[in-house]
Design an enzyme around this catalytic site. Structure first.
Site, PDB file in Angstrom:
ATOM      1  CB  CYS A 101     -35.788  27.460   0.979  1.00  0.00           C
ATOM      2  SG  CYS A 101     -34.499  28.636   1.415  1.00  0.00           S
ATOM      3  CB  CYS A 160     -37.383  24.213   5.004  1.00  0.00           C
ATOM      4  SG  CYS A 160     -36.678  24.661   6.601  1.00  0.00           S
ATOM      5  CB  CYS A 215     -35.704  30.922   8.971  1.00  0.00           C
ATOM      6  SG  CYS A 215     -36.458  31.026   7.324  1.00  0.00           S
ATOM      7  CG  ASP A 225     -22.036  45.991   5.846  1.00  0.00           C
ATOM      8  OD1 ASP A 225     -21.327  46.920   6.222  1.00  0.00           O
ATOM      9  OD2 ASP A 225     -22.410  45.088   6.607  1.00  0.00           O
ATOM     10  CB  CYS A 240     -31.755  38.043  16.841  1.00  0.00           C
ATOM     11  SG  CYS A 240     -32.808  36.589  16.987  1.00  0.00           S
TER      12      CYS A 240
END
Length: 386
Positions: free
Chosen positions: A210, A213, A216, A155, A263
């Site tokens: 996913c 759901c 998140c 990155d 976070c």
């Protein structure tokens, strides 16, 4: 790890070399490596739309470099393939939920507890690139590959890591925009090697797993997801506490709770992370007891102590002012104590204007709590985290 002797016989074909690359990657501490081409034309308009909406906040480097970000072959001319590799980083026994529930403790994103991953992964990728370079001389048509060109990245360059990793089959992009692997969850780093060797490519996964759901999206303390698969960095606690150098808008201060560097809520609540394996890398284990320190202790570090104790750590990225600002917010959200109020008051005189604003806010929060002891902390650790 013991692999078959195929490891030691030099690869004669590109197919054999591709198989070797995956074994070498495992030997170097990567959990998985896979190979893809450089075509990200599908992602180019998506990236542009995201930038047009200003969801990258003031991370201007995301908008720079023209189309190089979606065209690896323009970043390193001649690139035909991207080798994408992933490495687990979650240390065992760092109880994220327990720390989040303790208002006097400082929560630091789990990836930042140990040594800065950039150095470690870049070094391992360079070792992998060297092995590929050495092996390429044994290829049957080695004159074809006489000028092998490779470059490792972590990155650190305009490379769209997640779309490339998804294309290579290392996982799928979750609704929180991070890559999820059905066997490993999402607690892993990615790195790449761009190469001009025409290696055989791997299949991407057929489907996104996913389903319905939305854990998140619902857990996010600051509602940073305008819709599934879209993150608005302007509202994201990782952005606000790390990349953002200025004042944190008041609307976000209470939701930030005790998260002082990054976070992990969207990952901590993801059902796929039930299957995540812990890292075996000693370098990723917590330093300076950062996995469970008191806010007040960290806030009392001088700038010199901060620099000393975060040496070789990703936490340096926020800088001392950002660190103080984030801790002041955490202290404002903590349960009131005489020690906290004294500490905040005594730090006012030496704080910069930017940090002062957050200290004054924190003191004001404690005044409110004292005048109204029934003011329940509206901490957004919702039921799914219990």
């Amino acid at each position: 790890m013991h692999h078959s002797k195929a490891h030691n016989t030099p690869p004669k074909t590109l197919e054999e070399l591709a198989a070797h690359i995956k074994l070498w990657a495992n030997d170097l501490g990567f959990q998985q490596a896979a190979i893809t081409d450089t075509d990200l034309s599908v992602d180019e308009p998506r990236l542009q739309l995201w930038l047009d909406k200003g969801y990258h906040a003031d991370m201007n480097w995301l908008a720079e470099h023209g189309n190089k970000r979606t065209r690896p072959h323009e970043l390193l001319p001649g690139t035909l393939r991207v080798i994408s590799a992933r490495m687990n980083y979650m240390p065992s026994d760092t109880q994220p939920i327990e720390v989040l529930k303790d208002s006097s403790a400082a929560y630091i994103s789990r990836y930042a507890l140990g040594r800065d991953y950039h150095k470690l992964i870049r070094k391992r990728l360079s070792q992998l690139a060297n092995k590929i370079q050495a092996a390429s001389t044994h290829l049957i048509n080695s004159e074809e590959f006489s000028s092998i060109q490779q470059r490792p990245f972590v990155d650190s360059a305009p490379v769209m890591e997640r779309p490339l990793a998804a294309k290579a089959g290392l996982g799928w992009t979750g609704k929180h925009t991070l890559l999820i692997n059905s066997e490993a969850g999402s607690w892993f780093f990615l790195g790449e090697i761009l190469t001009n060797l025409p290696l055989p490519i791997d299949q991407s996964l057929e489907d996104n797993q996913c389903g319905d759901c939305e854990a998140c999206l619902k857990i996010c303390p600051t509602d940073a997801f305008p819709k599934p698969y879209t993150l608005d960095a302007n509202r994201c606690i990782s952005y606000l506490t790390i990349e953002n150098q200025g004042v944190i808008a008041e609307e976000f201060r209470e939701p930030i709770g005790n998260r002082v560097f990054g976070c992990d809520d969207c990952q901590a609540v993801c059902p796929w992370n039930k299957y995540a394996n812990h890292t075996a890398e000693a370098d990723f284990s917590p330093r300076q007891q950062l996995d469970n320190s008191e806010l007040i202790t960290l806030f009392q570090w001088t700038e010199q102590e901060f620099l000393q104790r975060t040496e070789g750590s990703a936490i340096r990225r926020t800088g001392y002012q950002g660190w103080q600002r984030n801790l002041a917010i955490g202290l404002g959200n903590a349960d009131t104590s005489g020690a906290i109020i004294t500490t905040l008051n005594s730090s006012l005189a030496n704080a910069s204007d930017m940090v002062q604003e957050h200290i004054l806010w924190a003191l004001q929060q404690h005044q409110l709590k004292q005048t109204n002891p029934n003011k329940r902390r509206k901490r957004k650790i919702r039921n799914i985290m219990q």
